[in-house]
Scaffold this motif. Structure first.
Motif, PDB file in Angstrom:
ATOM      1  N   MET A  77       0.844  -1.197   0.000  1.00 27.19           N
ATOM      2  CA  MET A  77       0.000   0.000   0.000  1.00 27.19           C
ATOM      3  C   MET A  77       0.885   1.255   0.000  1.00 27.19           C
ATOM      4  O   MET A  77       2.011   1.204   0.470  1.00 27.19           O
ATOM      5  CB  MET A  77      -0.851   0.027   1.280  1.00 27.19           C
ATOM      6  N   THR A  78       0.346   2.337  -0.488  1.00 23.66           N
ATOM      7  CA  THR A  78       0.978   3.669  -0.549  1.00 23.66           C
ATOM      8  C   THR A  78       2.108   3.755  -1.589  1.00 23.66           C
ATOM      9  O   THR A  78       2.764   4.767  -1.700  1.00 23.66           O
ATOM     10  CB  THR A  78       1.518   4.188   0.826  1.00 23.66           C
ATOM     11  N   HIS A  79       2.318   2.698  -2.355  1.00 21.85           N
ATOM     12  CA  HIS A  79       3.286   2.794  -3.446  1.00 21.85           C
ATOM     13  C   HIS A  79       2.573   2.818  -4.793  1.00 21.85           C
ATOM     14  O   HIS A  79       3.096   2.352  -5.795  1.00 21.85           O
ATOM     15  CB  HIS A  79       4.278   1.625  -3.400  1.00 21.85           C
ATOM     16  N   GLU A  80       1.364   3.361  -4.805  1.00 22.25           N
ATOM     17  CA  GLU A  80       0.544   3.314  -6.017  1.00 22.25           C
ATOM     18  C   GLU A  80       1.208   3.999  -7.205  1.00 22.25           C
ATOM     19  O   GLU A  80       1.201   3.469  -8.321  1.00 22.25           O
ATOM     20  CB  GLU A  80      -0.832   3.961  -5.770  1.00 22.25           C
ATOM     21  N   VAL A  81       1.773   5.184  -6.985  1.00 14.68           N
ATOM     22  CA  VAL A  81       2.333   5.943  -8.105  1.00 14.68           C
ATOM     23  C   VAL A  81       3.519   5.190  -8.712  1.00 14.68           C
ATOM     24  O   VAL A  81       3.628   5.047  -9.934  1.00 14.68           O
ATOM     25  CB  VAL A  81       2.747   7.365  -7.645  1.00 14.68           C
ATOM     26  N   ASP A  82       4.359   4.674  -7.853  1.00 10.81           N
ATOM     27  CA  ASP A  82       5.510   3.884  -8.301  1.00 10.81           C
ATOM     28  C   ASP A  82       5.058   2.697  -9.162  1.00 10.81           C
ATOM     29  O   ASP A  82       5.595   2.444 -10.243  1.00 10.81           O
ATOM     30  CB  ASP A  82       6.266   3.397  -7.057  1.00 10.81           C
ATOM     31  N   ARG A  83       4.056   1.988  -8.681  1.00 10.25           N
ATOM     32  CA  ARG A  83       3.532   0.821  -9.376  1.00 10.25           C
ATOM     33  C   ARG A  83       3.037   1.168 -10.783  1.00 10.25           C
ATOM     34  O   ARG A  83       3.337   0.494 -11.761  1.00 10.25           O
ATOM     35  CB  ARG A  83       2.335   0.288  -8.567  1.00 10.25           C
ATOM     36  N   VAL A  84       2.273   2.259 -10.858  1.00  9.12           N
ATOM     37  CA  VAL A  84       1.675   2.636 -12.141  1.00  9.12           C
ATOM     38  C   VAL A  84       2.741   3.126 -13.118  1.00  9.12           C
ATOM     39  O   VAL A  84       2.686   2.824 -14.313  1.00  9.12           O
ATOM     40  CB  VAL A  84       0.566   3.682 -11.914  1.00  9.12           C
ATOM     41  N   LYS A  85       3.736   3.842 -12.612  1.00  8.58           N
ATOM     42  CA  LYS A  85       4.808   4.304 -13.510  1.00  8.58           C
ATOM     43  C   LYS A  85       5.602   3.109 -14.054  1.00  8.58           C
ATOM     44  O   LYS A  85       5.992   3.091 -15.213  1.00  8.58           O
ATOM     45  CB  LYS A  85       5.725   5.287 -12.785  1.00  8.58           C
ATOM     46  N   TYR A  86       5.804   2.114 -13.216  1.00 11.06           N
ATOM     47  CA  TYR A  86       6.481   0.889 -13.662  1.00 11.06           C
ATOM     48  C   TYR A  86       5.657   0.213 -14.764  1.00 11.06           C
ATOM     49  O   TYR A  86       6.196  -0.225 -15.782  1.00 11.06           O
ATOM     50  CB  TYR A  86       6.662  -0.051 -12.475  1.00 11.06           C
ATOM     51  N   ALA A  87       4.339   0.166 -14.550  1.00 10.01           N
ATOM     52  CA  ALA A  87       3.448  -0.455 -15.539  1.00 10.01           C
ATOM     53  C   ALA A  87       3.490   0.302 -16.868  1.00 10.01           C
ATOM     54  O   ALA A  87       3.550  -0.307 -17.943  1.00 10.01           O
ATOM     55  CB  ALA A  87       2.017  -0.490 -14.992  1.00 10.01           C
ATOM     56  N   ALA A  88       3.466   1.630 -16.799  1.00  7.29           N
ATOM     57  CA  ALA A  88       3.478   2.449 -18.015  1.00  7.29           C
ATOM     58  C   ALA A  88       4.782   2.242 -18.779  1.00  7.29           C
ATOM     59  O   ALA A  88       4.794   2.126 -20.013  1.00  7.29           O
ATOM     60  CB  ALA A  88       3.296   3.926 -17.652  1.00  7.29           C
ATOM     61  N   GLU A  89       5.877   2.174 -18.039  1.00  9.93           N
ATOM     62  CA  GLU A  89       7.189   1.979 -18.659  1.00  9.93           C
ATOM     63  C   GLU A  89       7.255   0.600 -19.357  1.00  9.93           C
ATOM     64  O   GLU A  89       7.751   0.476 -20.474  1.00  9.93           O
ATOM     65  CB  GLU A  89       8.282   2.107 -17.579  1.00  9.93           C
ATOM     66  N   ALA A  90       6.722  -0.411 -18.694  1.00  5.40           N
ATOM     67  CA  ALA A  90       6.703  -1.755 -19.291  1.00  5.40           C
ATOM     68  C   ALA A  90       5.840  -1.773 -20.553  1.00  5.40           C
ATOM     69  O   ALA A  90       6.191  -2.407 -21.556  1.00  5.40           O
ATOM     70  CB  ALA A  90       6.186  -2.768 -18.269  1.00  5.40           C
TER      71      ALA A  90
END
Lengths: 239, 239
Positions: free
Chosen positions: B51-64
């Protein structure tokens, strides 16, 4: 049970199994026609009636269940949101059959519409039916006013029919009192079915649109905006 | 995409296919552990954070996704309701990747909870998150007050954590000002998963309960009642 917007892809596995295992399917004609196109339909008996025959339909279903049949009462969207779940529960309560009941949720029309529009429901939202058949219009407008004043995103179900335009026109007038003219408004019709329509407009242009009973309308809150053709109500994460 | 409450039976076919076809699954650890138990999981790569790492997660997804991978960003419930859909849309908007995005709805927690409780959402309802991480508490309480005064059924998400009890206690106080002590309140925890709990209580007894961040709370309106152990808000059909 709810089947979601109507295509087989939006059915849950639990819902597909319930249809497949049912001896009798009961529902509004249009919804059962959608079920007939699904692979979980293999000739089960159907009892269909038109709109406004809800009580008749449910009593028929309860009677069939008492005779030992497995009955699926089918709603579009989620059966628990302006669908048949409440009426089925009331009828089975009266006949002492509640213990046999399973309520199977489906994707609600609001969430189907939201996904097609973007992400308008990321903040608190209120769901309001503008049908004044079962709720007095002043009560409906009071809820529109309260939701608009407290900056809820607002989902309107059953916004307007040819014979019933007053609730829509009055609700729009209330919304205009509380929201900016450039507030984004999304309108989705027949999601996932033939004739699907997804429109993005603004509060000031709502008079140019004529939603019908099958349209789901989503009115943004003060933070909702349109970007790249999608409607978004930011949750507030810092990017 | 939303997976609903977490069991494979509550997944739509569209969601199962998206998981099955993804090269990379991104999400909060707990949700991806649920996905790992599903038949649509066959060893796809996973990127999980707490939890609370939402932005990091989504940026990783976008990069992939930019590198050509098919990525599924997984929320429980519906991704469009306090889920990841909005954040994904914002990040992809910033990186110019919006056209590649499909948002796949799931059964929202409110509707899963409602089905387990009976049929509490048959009239207009408001959905409010009591998490004050991203929304100031006065704004939240203003919405609780407005929804209570206008007789909405009220769904509370994220009601209470060990370190954050104020919003819950203050929201309950506001509800008690507007609703009768015998107003039915349903509380559902971990629907469809190990440890599922479904409780039916009343507004006057709410102080005896300790919901947590995974509890969905449904507060009835003035017409909601409990019959045969089920919570029902009658739509108003004449039986």
């Amino acid at each position: 049970m709810g089947i979601g917007p109507g295509g087989e892809d939006d059915l849950t596995r639990r819902a597909a199994r319930a249809i497949s295992e049912a001896d009798l399917l009961v529902g509004y004609t249009t919804y059962l026609q959608l079920v007939q196109k699904m692979s979980c339909y293999h000739g089960q008996e159907m009892y269909t009636t038109g709109m406004t025959h809800e009580v008749d339909r449910v009593k028929y279903a309860a009677e069939a269940a008492r005779r030992g049949l497995k009955v699926a009462v089918v709603s579009s969207g989620d059966a628990g949101v302006y669908g048949m779940a409440g009426l089925v529960l009331e009828v089975l309560e009266a006949t002492g059959q509640v213990a046999q009941l399973e309520i199977i949720p489906g994707i609600p029309a609001a969430n189907t519409a939201a996904a097609l529009l973007g992400a308008p429901l990321m903040q608190d939202y209120a769901t309001i039916s503008l049908s004044d058949l079962l709720t007095p219009l002043p009560d409906i407008l009071k809820r529109v006013e309260a939701a608009a004043a407290a900056d809820f995103v607002i989902v309107l179900y059953n916004p307007r029919s040819n014979s019933r335009r007053d609730p829509w026109e009055q609700a729009v007038a209330v919304l205009k009192k509380h929201r900016q003219p450039n507030t984004p408004v999304g309108m989705v019709n027949k999601a996932g079915r033939a004739g699907e329509s997804v429109k993005l407009t603004f509060l000031e242009q709502l008079d140019e649109h004529e939603p019908d009973m099958l349209t789901t309308v989503i009115v943004g809150n003060s933070r909702t905006r349109v970007k790249s053709g999608r409607m978004i109500t930011p949750r507030g994460y810092l990017l």
